[in-house]
Design a protein around this motif. Structure first.
Motif, PDB file in Angstrom:
ATOM      1  N   VAL A  15      33.947  -3.779  65.626  1.00  0.00           N
ATOM      2  CA  VAL A  15      35.073  -4.334  66.376  1.00  0.00           C
ATOM      3  C   VAL A  15      36.323  -3.529  66.035  1.00  0.00           C
ATOM      4  O   VAL A  15      36.348  -2.781  65.062  1.00  0.00           O
ATOM      5  CB  VAL A  15      35.303  -5.829  66.033  1.00  0.00           C
ATOM      6  CG1 VAL A  15      34.116  -6.674  66.436  1.00  0.00           C
ATOM      7  CG2 VAL A  15      35.589  -5.996  64.537  1.00  0.00           C
ATOM      8  N   ALA A  16      37.347  -3.687  66.835  1.00  0.00           N
ATOM      9  CA  ALA A  16      38.585  -2.943  66.615  1.00  0.00           C
ATOM     10  C   ALA A  16      39.716  -3.868  66.203  1.00  0.00           C
ATOM     11  O   ALA A  16      39.673  -5.082  66.425  1.00  0.00           O
ATOM     12  CB  ALA A  16      38.979  -2.179  67.880  1.00  0.00           C
ATOM     13  N   PHE A  59      46.476  -0.844  65.421  1.00  0.00           N
ATOM     14  CA  PHE A  59      47.152  -0.025  64.404  1.00  0.00           C
ATOM     15  C   PHE A  59      46.193   0.660  63.426  1.00  0.00           C
ATOM     16  O   PHE A  59      46.622   1.192  62.414  1.00  0.00           O
ATOM     17  CB  PHE A  59      48.180  -0.853  63.613  1.00  0.00           C
ATOM     18  CG  PHE A  59      49.117  -1.648  64.489  1.00  0.00           C
ATOM     19  CD1 PHE A  59      49.757  -1.048  65.567  1.00  0.00           C
ATOM     20  CD2 PHE A  59      49.335  -2.990  64.255  1.00  0.00           C
ATOM     21  CE1 PHE A  59      50.614  -1.767  66.393  1.00  0.00           C
ATOM     22  CE2 PHE A  59      50.182  -3.725  65.072  1.00  0.00           C
ATOM     23  CZ  PHE A  59      50.822  -3.121  66.141  1.00  0.00           C
ATOM     24  N   LYS A  60      44.904   0.665  63.746  1.00  0.00           N
ATOM     25  CA  LYS A  60      43.938   1.303  62.854  1.00  0.00           C
ATOM     26  C   LYS A  60      43.067   2.283  63.641  1.00  0.00           C
ATOM     27  O   LYS A  60      41.853   2.362  63.470  1.00  0.00           O
ATOM     28  CB  LYS A  60      43.067   0.247  62.169  1.00  0.00           C
ATOM     29  CG  LYS A  60      43.847  -0.702  61.266  1.00  0.00           C
ATOM     30  CD  LYS A  60      42.947  -1.724  60.592  1.00  0.00           C
ATOM     31  CE  LYS A  60      43.758  -2.654  59.691  1.00  0.00           C
ATOM     32  NZ  LYS A  60      42.912  -3.670  59.025  1.00  0.00           N
ATOM     33  N   SER A  61      43.696   3.077  64.499  1.00  0.00           N
ATOM     34  CA  SER A  61      42.950   3.924  65.437  1.00  0.00           C
ATOM     35  C   SER A  61      41.999   4.885  64.734  1.00  0.00           C
ATOM     36  O   SER A  61      40.821   4.997  65.101  1.00  0.00           O
ATOM     37  CB  SER A  61      43.920   4.711  66.325  1.00  0.00           C
ATOM     38  OG  SER A  61      44.832   5.475  65.540  1.00  0.00           O
ATOM     39  N   ALA A  62      42.458   5.583  63.714  1.00  0.00           N
ATOM     40  CA  ALA A  62      41.614   6.571  63.048  1.00  0.00           C
ATOM     41  C   ALA A  62      40.463   5.903  62.311  1.00  0.00           C
ATOM     42  O   ALA A  62      39.315   6.361  62.370  1.00  0.00           O
ATOM     43  CB  ALA A  62      42.449   7.416  62.087  1.00  0.00           C
ATOM     44  N   TYR A  63      40.766   4.829  61.614  1.00  0.00           N
ATOM     45  CA  TYR A  63      39.745   4.129  60.828  1.00  0.00           C
ATOM     46  C   TYR A  63      38.676   3.540  61.746  1.00  0.00           C
ATOM     47  O   TYR A  63      37.477   3.691  61.495  1.00  0.00           O
ATOM     48  CB  TYR A  63      40.412   3.023  60.011  1.00  0.00           C
ATOM     49  CG  TYR A  63      39.540   2.365  58.989  1.00  0.00           C
ATOM     50  CD1 TYR A  63      39.281   2.978  57.760  1.00  0.00           C
ATOM     51  CD2 TYR A  63      38.972   1.115  59.216  1.00  0.00           C
ATOM     52  CE1 TYR A  63      38.491   2.368  56.797  1.00  0.00           C
ATOM     53  CE2 TYR A  63      38.179   0.488  58.265  1.00  0.00           C
ATOM     54  CZ  TYR A  63      37.940   1.117  57.050  1.00  0.00           C
ATOM     55  OH  TYR A  63      37.154   0.514  56.108  1.00  0.00           O
ATOM     56  N   HIS A  67      33.302   3.536  63.846  1.00  0.00           N
ATOM     57  CA  HIS A  67      32.403   3.488  65.003  1.00  0.00           C
ATOM     58  C   HIS A  67      31.530   4.747  65.041  1.00  0.00           C
ATOM     59  O   HIS A  67      30.333   4.677  65.354  1.00  0.00           O
ATOM     60  CB  HIS A  67      33.212   3.367  66.303  1.00  0.00           C
ATOM     61  CG  HIS A  67      33.543   1.961  66.690  1.00  0.00           C
ATOM     62  ND1 HIS A  67      34.367   1.151  65.960  1.00  0.00           N
ATOM     63  CD2 HIS A  67      33.145   1.222  67.761  1.00  0.00           C
ATOM     64  CE1 HIS A  67      34.480  -0.027  66.553  1.00  0.00           C
ATOM     65  NE2 HIS A  67      33.744  -0.017  67.649  1.00  0.00           N
ATOM     66  N   GLY A  68      32.130   5.894  64.732  1.00  0.00           N
ATOM     67  CA  GLY A  68      31.365   7.137  64.686  1.00  0.00           C
ATOM     68  C   GLY A  68      30.287   7.112  63.624  1.00  0.00           C
ATOM     69  O   GLY A  68      29.178   7.634  63.822  1.00  0.00           O
ATOM     70  N   LEU A  69      30.584   6.495  62.483  1.00  0.00           N
ATOM     71  CA  LEU A  69      29.611   6.421  61.402  1.00  0.00           C
ATOM     72  C   LEU A  69      28.422   5.539  61.780  1.00  0.00           C
ATOM     73  O   LEU A  69      27.285   5.820  61.375  1.00  0.00           O
ATOM     74  CB  LEU A  69      30.286   5.906  60.130  1.00  0.00           C
ATOM     75  CG  LEU A  69      29.487   5.975  58.828  1.00  0.00           C
ATOM     76  CD1 LEU A  69      28.943   7.378  58.575  1.00  0.00           C
ATOM     77  CD2 LEU A  69      30.343   5.506  57.652  1.00  0.00           C
TER      78      LEU A  69
END
Length: 257
Positions: free
Chosen positions: A144-145, A148-152, A157-159
């Motif tokens: 989930v998103a 303010f935590k775009s990179a994380y 999600h990529g991991l």
């Protein structure tokens, strides 16, 4: 039987240290990693407490060559890595429009690219042995998103995606890959966030915990680091030989909403 060896990145504090201690208690050889100034002493203390053999390497997750060297040293000492736990991670909070590009690069590098390099480095020996356990400590933010935590969020999600791909590629050679997705675990880093948020919002730390930190969890409790560690032990066991490609939530119901 020859003892198995586990590498836990970011294992000299917080969640990683809890995971390392759990494997040490089961008699695994430990490969510790961390950037804390007292990391070597922490590793030595755990090894002495549980009577295990160990290696400590302060490899920086942003340095691919250092990561390959870490794996090479571990394989030379122990013959190979049986269990890889990708735990090291960093966080930064900011709106996208203000997000520093260097912070984006660092978060993607440590949280996503480093696990790729480590998986790639341990893969040949795992495949040759027809045994390997890859465990990625992701986050509820891998499912989930949050603002303010775009990179994380992007990295986590990529991991999850990397985990699924590794699971498919490892299925024919005894290698499993799974992701553990915890909610908030009370670590020194989270303690710092609580204090900072209390100051910014001018509310009590208790209100920060209830109204900010744990607001999205159905069970309003921090996730014990020991629970994450116990899940790692299960995923490393023979009982989990056919469990692969999964993203396992331990988030107090956060991702169920």
């Amino acid at each position: 039987m020859q003892k198995k060896t586990v590498l836990v990145t970011g294992s000299t504090s917080g969640i990683g240290l809890a995971i390392a201690k759990a494997f040490a208690q089961q008699g695994y050889n430990l490969v510790f990693n961390g950037l804390e100034t007292d990391g070597a002493q922490t590793a030595a203390a755990v090894a002495e407490e549980y009577g295990i053999d160990y290696l400590f390497d302060p490899a920086n997750m942003l340095d691919p060559e250092a990561l390959r060297t870490l794996i090479g040293q571990a394989e030379q000492k122990f013959g190979g890595i049986d269990v890889l736990v990708n735990n090291a991670g960093i966080q930064y909070v900011s709106p996208i429009v203000d997000f520093p590009e260097e912070k984006w690069d660092a978060i993607i590098g440590i949280n996503l690219t480093a696990p790729f390099h480590l998986i790639k480095a341990v893969w040949p020996t795992m495949k040759n042995r027809q045994f390997g356990r890859i465990i990625n400590i992701v986050s509820a933010h891998g499912l989930v998103a949050s603002e303010f935590k775009s990179a994380y969020v992007a990295a986590k999600h990529g991991l999850v995606g990397l985990t699924k791909t590794a699971a498919l590629e490892g299925a024919t050679c005894g290698i499993t890959a799974n992701a553990i997705c915890p909610g908030y675990v009370k670590t020194p880093l989270v303690d710092q966030q609580i204090a900072a948020q209390a100051q910014v919002h001018q509310i009590s730390e208790k209100d920060v915990v209830e109204k900010v930190i744990l607001a999205k969890q159905a069970i309003k409790q921090f996730i014990p680091a020991e629970s994450v560690a116990a899940m790692c032990l299960f995923l490393a066991s023979e009982a989990a030989a056919t469990l692969t490609g999964a993203s396992l939530s331990i988030d107090g119901g956060w991702s169920a909403q």
